[in-house]
Design a protein around this motif. Sequence first.
Motif, short mmCIF file in Angstrom:
data_model
loop_
_atom_site.label_atom_id
_atom_site.label_comp_id
_atom_site.label_asym_id
_atom_site.label_seq_id
_atom_site.Cartn_x
_atom_site.Cartn_y
_atom_site.Cartn_z
N VAL A 1 9.75 -4.40 -12.15
CA VAL A 1 9.18 -5.36 -10.91
C VAL A 1 10.01 -4.80 -9.62
N LEU A 2 9.26 -4.45 -8.54
CA LEU A 2 9.89 -4.40 -7.19
C LEU A 2 9.69 -5.60 -6.53
N ASP B 1 0.93 -1.08 -0.15
CA ASP B 1 -0.01 0.16 0.17
C ASP B 1 0.81 1.26 -0.06
N LEU B 2 1.86 1.19 0.83
CA LEU B 2 2.79 2.38 0.81
C LEU B 2 3.51 2.51 -0.59
N ILE B 3 3.95 1.44 -1.05
CA ILE B 3 4.63 1.63 -2.54
C ILE B 3 3.65 2.13 -3.26
N ARG B 4 2.47 1.57 -3.61
CA ARG B 4 1.41 2.17 -4.45
C ARG B 4 1.12 3.71 -4.14
N LEU B 5 1.05 4.15 -3.01
CA LEU B 5 1.05 5.66 -2.63
C LEU B 5 2.06 6.28 -3.31
N ILE B 6 3.12 5.77 -2.90
CA ILE B 6 4.52 6.55 -3.56
C ILE B 6 4.41 6.56 -5.04
N VAL B 7 4.34 5.47 -5.84
CA VAL B 7 4.57 5.42 -7.30
C VAL B 7 3.27 5.99 -7.95
N THR B 8 2.09 6.14 -7.41
CA THR B 8 0.89 6.62 -8.22
C THR B 8 1.02 8.12 -7.97
N ARG B 9 1.57 8.72 -6.83
CA ARG B 9 1.62 10.21 -6.61
C ARG B 9 2.75 10.53 -7.73
N ARG B 10 3.83 9.76 -8.07
CA ARG B 10 4.70 10.27 -9.10
C ARG B 10 4.13 10.07 -10.62
#
Length: 139
Positions: free
Chosen positions: A57-58, A22-31
């Motif tokens: 891939v992460l 969820d944290l990664i999703r938030l970071i990448v979508t904001r970018r």
Amino acid sequence: MSEGEPRKIRIVCIEDDQDMIDLIRLIVTRRGYELVGWATGGVEGIEVIRREKPDLVLLDLMMPDIDGWEVYQQMKADPELRHIPVIVVTARAQNVDRILGLHIARVDDYLTKPFGPSELIASIERVMSRSVQTEPGEE
């Protein structure tokens, strides 16, 4: 998407901690990137990668079924997946793990947890700028 607008970078995240996904999703979508798939285990992760064929891939290393190194090896053994860049995102912060990842396994980048949003974005941008220079078939 209108003509001239850059295509969003499509990312798959394989990570056993849903909060981290969820944290990664938030970071990448904001970018402006797109998280097109995720999995909480390696077996499911390979399936998601095969289905989505993402741009990046992460990959976490420590997972309950098969670990991240096995996922990475399966990707590199598959002609349809081997060109996809991989950033390892792991709690394994020992120098030996980093050397193993970057110089022996040859992952595209190695990010240790905890990391800040700017570290993740910088890693993605670094890897994707190298990836654009060597598109599949141009090697």
